[in-house]
Design a protein around this motif. Sequence first.
Motif, PDB file in Angstrom:
ATOM      1  N   ALA A 191       0.838  -1.203   0.000  1.00 14.75           N
ATOM      2  CA  ALA A 191       0.000   0.000   0.000  1.00 14.75           C
ATOM      3  C   ALA A 191       0.876   1.259   0.000  1.00 14.75           C
ATOM      4  O   ALA A 191       2.021   1.242   0.475  1.00 14.75           O
ATOM      5  CB  ALA A 191      -0.906  -0.002   1.229  1.00 14.75           C
ATOM      6  N   PRO A 192       0.356   2.374  -0.528  1.00 15.07           N
ATOM      7  CA  PRO A 192       1.133   3.617  -0.543  1.00 15.07           C
ATOM      8  C   PRO A 192       1.463   4.102   0.867  1.00 15.07           C
ATOM      9  O   PRO A 192       0.691   3.901   1.807  1.00 15.07           O
ATOM     10  CB  PRO A 192       0.203   4.608  -1.248  1.00 15.07           C
ATOM     11  CG  PRO A 192      -0.781   3.770  -1.987  1.00 15.07           C
ATOM     12  CD  PRO A 192      -0.953   2.523  -1.184  1.00 15.07           C
ATOM     13  N   VAL A 193       2.621   4.722   0.996  1.00 13.81           N
ATOM     14  CA  VAL A 193       3.024   5.369   2.253  1.00 13.81           C
ATOM     15  C   VAL A 193       3.443   6.801   1.921  1.00 13.81           C
ATOM     16  O   VAL A 193       3.751   7.113   0.761  1.00 13.81           O
ATOM     17  CB  VAL A 193       4.192   4.608   2.933  1.00 13.81           C
ATOM     18  CG1 VAL A 193       3.750   3.227   3.360  1.00 13.81           C
ATOM     19  CG2 VAL A 193       5.396   4.520   1.996  1.00 13.81           C
ATOM     20  N   PRO A 194       3.435   7.704   2.908  1.00 17.80           N
ATOM     21  CA  PRO A 194       3.779   9.105   2.623  1.00 17.80           C
ATOM     22  C   PRO A 194       5.153   9.246   1.965  1.00 17.80           C
ATOM     23  O   PRO A 194       6.092   8.517   2.290  1.00 17.80           O
ATOM     24  CB  PRO A 194       3.760   9.757   4.012  1.00 17.80           C
ATOM     25  CG  PRO A 194       2.841   8.894   4.822  1.00 17.80           C
ATOM     26  CD  PRO A 194       3.049   7.494   4.317  1.00 17.80           C
ATOM     27  N   VAL A 195       5.250  10.187   1.032  1.00 18.67           N
ATOM     28  CA  VAL A 195       6.507  10.385   0.319  1.00 18.67           C
ATOM     29  C   VAL A 195       7.535  11.077   1.214  1.00 18.67           C
ATOM     30  O   VAL A 195       7.180  11.763   2.170  1.00 18.67           O
ATOM     31  CB  VAL A 195       6.292  11.204  -0.968  1.00 18.67           C
ATOM     32  CG1 VAL A 195       5.394  10.458  -1.930  1.00 18.67           C
ATOM     33  CG2 VAL A 195       5.746  12.581  -0.650  1.00 18.67           C
ATOM     34  N   VAL A 196       8.787  10.883   0.876  1.00 12.15           N
ATOM     35  CA  VAL A 196       9.912  11.491   1.591  1.00 12.15           C
ATOM     36  C   VAL A 196      10.548  12.530   0.670  1.00 12.15           C
ATOM     37  O   VAL A 196      10.927  12.207  -0.454  1.00 12.15           O
ATOM     38  CB  VAL A 196      10.947  10.428   1.991  1.00 12.15           C
ATOM     39  CG1 VAL A 196      12.171  11.090   2.624  1.00 12.15           C
ATOM     40  CG2 VAL A 196      10.327   9.408   2.934  1.00 12.15           C
ATOM     41  N   GLN A 197      10.655  13.758   1.153  1.00 15.43           N
ATOM     42  CA  GLN A 197      11.273  14.820   0.343  1.00 15.43           C
ATOM     43  C   GLN A 197      12.513  15.424   1.009  1.00 15.43           C
ATOM     44  O   GLN A 197      13.275  16.128   0.348  1.00 15.43           O
ATOM     45  CB  GLN A 197      10.251  15.927   0.072  1.00 15.43           C
ATOM     46  CG  GLN A 197       9.087  15.491  -0.805  1.00 15.43           C
ATOM     47  CD  GLN A 197       8.140  16.642  -1.131  1.00 15.43           C
ATOM     48  OE1 GLN A 197       8.319  17.769  -0.675  1.00 15.43           O
ATOM     49  NE2 GLN A 197       7.126  16.357  -1.919  1.00 15.43           N
ATOM     50  N   ASP A 198      12.719  15.135   2.268  1.00 12.97           N
ATOM     51  CA  ASP A 198      13.844  15.748   2.979  1.00 12.97           C
ATOM     52  C   ASP A 198      14.458  14.738   3.947  1.00 12.97           C
ATOM     53  O   ASP A 198      13.847  14.424   4.972  1.00 12.97           O
ATOM     54  CB  ASP A 198      13.381  16.996   3.735  1.00 12.97           C
ATOM     55  CG  ASP A 198      14.539  17.757   4.374  1.00 12.97           C
ATOM     56  OD1 ASP A 198      15.686  17.531   3.936  1.00 12.97           O
ATOM     57  OD2 ASP A 198      14.279  18.557   5.287  1.00 12.97           O
ATOM     58  N   PRO A 199      15.641  14.199   3.621  1.00 13.97           N
ATOM     59  CA  PRO A 199      16.370  14.436   2.382  1.00 13.97           C
ATOM     60  C   PRO A 199      15.807  13.589   1.243  1.00 13.97           C
ATOM     61  O   PRO A 199      15.190  12.547   1.488  1.00 13.97           O
ATOM     62  CB  PRO A 199      17.787  13.989   2.732  1.00 13.97           C
ATOM     63  CG  PRO A 199      17.575  12.869   3.710  1.00 13.97           C
ATOM     64  CD  PRO A 199      16.377  13.272   4.527  1.00 13.97           C
ATOM     65  N   VAL A 200      16.005  14.040   0.017  1.00 22.50           N
ATOM     66  CA  VAL A 200      15.634  13.208  -1.133  1.00 22.50           C
ATOM     67  C   VAL A 200      16.483  11.942  -1.079  1.00 22.50           C
ATOM     68  O   VAL A 200      17.712  12.006  -0.924  1.00 22.50           O
ATOM     69  CB  VAL A 200      15.847  13.968  -2.452  1.00 22.50           C
ATOM     70  CG1 VAL A 200      15.617  13.044  -3.641  1.00 22.50           C
ATOM     71  CG2 VAL A 200      14.915  15.169  -2.520  1.00 22.50           C
ATOM     72  N   THR A 201      15.804  10.804  -1.162  1.00 19.20           N
ATOM     73  CA  THR A 201      16.461   9.504  -0.947  1.00 19.20           C
ATOM     74  C   THR A 201      16.166   8.588  -2.117  1.00 19.20           C
ATOM     75  O   THR A 201      15.008   8.359  -2.460  1.00 19.20           O
ATOM     76  CB  THR A 201      15.951   8.866   0.358  1.00 19.20           C
ATOM     77  OG1 THR A 201      16.226   9.753   1.447  1.00 19.20           O
ATOM     78  CG2 THR A 201      16.625   7.534   0.615  1.00 19.20           C
ATOM     79  N   PHE A 202      17.217   8.051  -2.708  1.00 21.80           N
ATOM     80  CA  PHE A 202      17.089   7.136  -3.832  1.00 21.80           C
ATOM     81  C   PHE A 202      17.344   5.701  -3.349  1.00 21.80           C
ATOM     82  O   PHE A 202      18.206   5.470  -2.505  1.00 21.80           O
ATOM     83  CB  PHE A 202      18.071   7.497  -4.950  1.00 21.80           C
ATOM     84  CG  PHE A 202      17.818   8.868  -5.536  1.00 21.80           C
ATOM     85  CD1 PHE A 202      16.865   9.042  -6.525  1.00 21.80           C
ATOM     86  CD2 PHE A 202      18.527   9.972  -5.088  1.00 21.80           C
ATOM     87  CE1 PHE A 202      16.616  10.303  -7.048  1.00 21.80           C
ATOM     88  CE2 PHE A 202      18.295  11.235  -5.608  1.00 21.80           C
ATOM     89  CZ  PHE A 202      17.333  11.407  -6.602  1.00 21.80           C
ATOM     90  N   LEU A 203      16.602   4.773  -3.914  1.00 23.70           N
ATOM     91  CA  LEU A 203      16.695   3.372  -3.504  1.00 23.70           C
ATOM     92  C   LEU A 203      16.776   2.474  -4.721  1.00 23.70           C
ATOM     93  O   LEU A 203      15.984   2.602  -5.658  1.00 23.70           O
ATOM     94  CB  LEU A 203      15.460   2.980  -2.681  1.00 23.70           C
ATOM     95  CG  LEU A 203      15.256   1.483  -2.397  1.00 23.70           C
ATOM     96  CD1 LEU A 203      16.354   0.934  -1.487  1.00 23.70           C
ATOM     97  CD2 LEU A 203      13.884   1.234  -1.778  1.00 23.70           C
ATOM     98  N   LEU A 204      17.745   1.555  -4.713  1.00 25.76           N
ATOM     99  CA  LEU A 204      17.845   0.490  -5.715  1.00 25.76           C
ATOM    100  C   LEU A 204      17.738  -0.843  -4.978  1.00 25.76           C
ATOM    101  O   LEU A 204      18.457  -1.061  -3.994  1.00 25.76           O
ATOM    102  CB  LEU A 204      19.172   0.582  -6.471  1.00 25.76           C
ATOM    103  CG  LEU A 204      19.355  -0.261  -7.744  1.00 25.76           C
ATOM    104  CD1 LEU A 204      20.543   0.258  -8.558  1.00 25.76           C
ATOM    105  CD2 LEU A 204      19.572  -1.742  -7.464  1.00 25.76           C
ATOM    106  N   VAL A 205      16.849  -1.711  -5.447  1.00 29.34           N
ATOM    107  CA  VAL A 205      16.689  -3.049  -4.874  1.00 29.34           C
ATOM    108  C   VAL A 205      16.972  -4.066  -5.974  1.00 29.34           C
ATOM    109  O   VAL A 205      16.264  -4.091  -6.989  1.00 29.34           O
ATOM    110  CB  VAL A 205      15.267  -3.271  -4.329  1.00 29.34           C
ATOM    111  CG1 VAL A 205      15.127  -4.679  -3.763  1.00 29.34           C
ATOM    112  CG2 VAL A 205      14.921  -2.231  -3.271  1.00 29.34           C
ATOM    113  N   ALA A 206      18.002  -4.878  -5.795  1.00 31.86           N
ATOM    114  CA  ALA A 206      18.350  -5.857  -6.832  1.00 31.86           C
ATOM    115  C   ALA A 206      19.416  -6.798  -6.291  1.00 31.86           C
ATOM    116  O   ALA A 206      20.133  -6.470  -5.333  1.00 31.86           O
ATOM    117  CB  ALA A 206      18.879  -5.161  -8.087  1.00 31.86           C
ATOM    118  N   ARG A 207      19.507  -7.962  -6.934  1.00 31.06           N
ATOM    119  CA  ARG A 207      20.686  -8.785  -6.701  1.00 31.06           C
ATOM    120  C   ARG A 207      21.905  -7.993  -7.167  1.00 31.06           C
ATOM    121  O   ARG A 207      21.826  -7.227  -8.128  1.00 31.06           O
ATOM    122  CB  ARG A 207      20.590 -10.103  -7.477  1.00 31.06           C
ATOM    123  CG  ARG A 207      19.525 -11.059  -6.947  1.00 31.06           C
ATOM    124  CD  ARG A 207      19.468 -12.322  -7.800  1.00 31.06           C
ATOM    125  NE  ARG A 207      19.021 -12.010  -9.151  1.00 31.06           N
ATOM    126  CZ  ARG A 207      19.375 -12.689 -10.233  1.00 31.06           C
ATOM    127  NH1 ARG A 207      20.234 -13.692 -10.140  1.00 31.06           N
ATOM    128  NH2 ARG A 207      18.899 -12.374 -11.422  1.00 31.06           N
TER     129      ARG A 207
END
Length: 383
Positions: A191-207
């Motif tokens: 389900a959606p959760v509130p967005v994060v803008q401070d700090p802007v955070t990038f996420l990569l999920v992978a092997r």
Amino acid sequence: MPNTIALIAHHAGSLLNFRGDWIRSLRADGMRVLCLAPDYTDADRAAVRHLGAEPFDYSLQRTGMNPLRDLRDAWALARLLRRLQPDISFAFSTKPVIYGTLAAWLARVPRRLAMIEGVGFVFTDAGRPLSLGRRVLRRAVALLYRLALSRAHRVIFLNPDDRGDFVARGLAPAARSVVLGGIGVDLDAWAPVPVVQDPVTFLLVARLLREKGIIEYVAAARAVRSRYPATRFLLLGGLDTNPGGLGHADVQAWVDEGVLEWPGHADVRPWMAQASVFVLPSWREGVPRSTQEAMAMGRPVITTDAPGCRETVVDGVNGRCVPVRDTGALVRAMIGFIQEPESIATMGAASRQLAQERFDVHRINARLTAWVLGRDTDFNSEP
């Protein structure tokens, strides 16, 4: 008697993580489900039984090619299938598709299906000339695919590019090949959760494979942090034994440098909740489950204009598409979100909408079950 289906996987975790919803659906339809994997733990077996399915062990060397070992394993798998006598076999991932489908044919399983969830290391363009060894390996794998898929009643692809490539190479029969469009996610669980803008955070999920664009992600993180040092970069995923796998020392060096945070292989949801934007600069995919999960949770996506990846982004609507292996374009896309943080919420909402339209696991599972049971005759239709 109910139909009995044998799911043939390359490891138990993939059955639970990627087939769990479908197993529940099959059981709700009254089918008997046999789950075959080579690396069960006691906890995995208990989890499979909890789904109402039955776990069975078989021998498989997940990576590498040892023809004698692979042939011996395929013959042993055929004997197991002959003993279990399923009505349907369903194999996914490269080696199970090849050896599992051939074993099911030898065991005279009445209905055989294979799912190509991505073309894999052998057929992914590495951006450089192929070595002699890789050319030989590609030809060997192509021959095995052709041999196995000619004995499948249905070959299921996740994106049209993969289907087109396999049909053009003569590896899969066009009349028996279909496109699913992604395995889907449970939209309630993700389900959606509130967005994060401070700090802007990038996420990569992978092997942790080079083909997932990990090197480009790190280079982009380094460049972005030189201008916006408060920006966070997260990398989730475990080490992998595939030829493109990165070493622990490589990843730890990035952590020590302060470029990114690496929790390893961890539960995705709490980290997705911390993220502003999901990033997958992969060279090629089937249709990545991780991106579908990010979209369901309301996260904009930066990914590549590559087969499988482009199916998850409408450029400028729910994220950005960048060329494969183009670190500069990746940096510019990231900086765009930093400079316009309000776009994180608007594009994230668009991602959720697209996930509802394209990746609802219940609709996808119904389509998959129809193919498995032969109830859908429009086998060349697109999703």
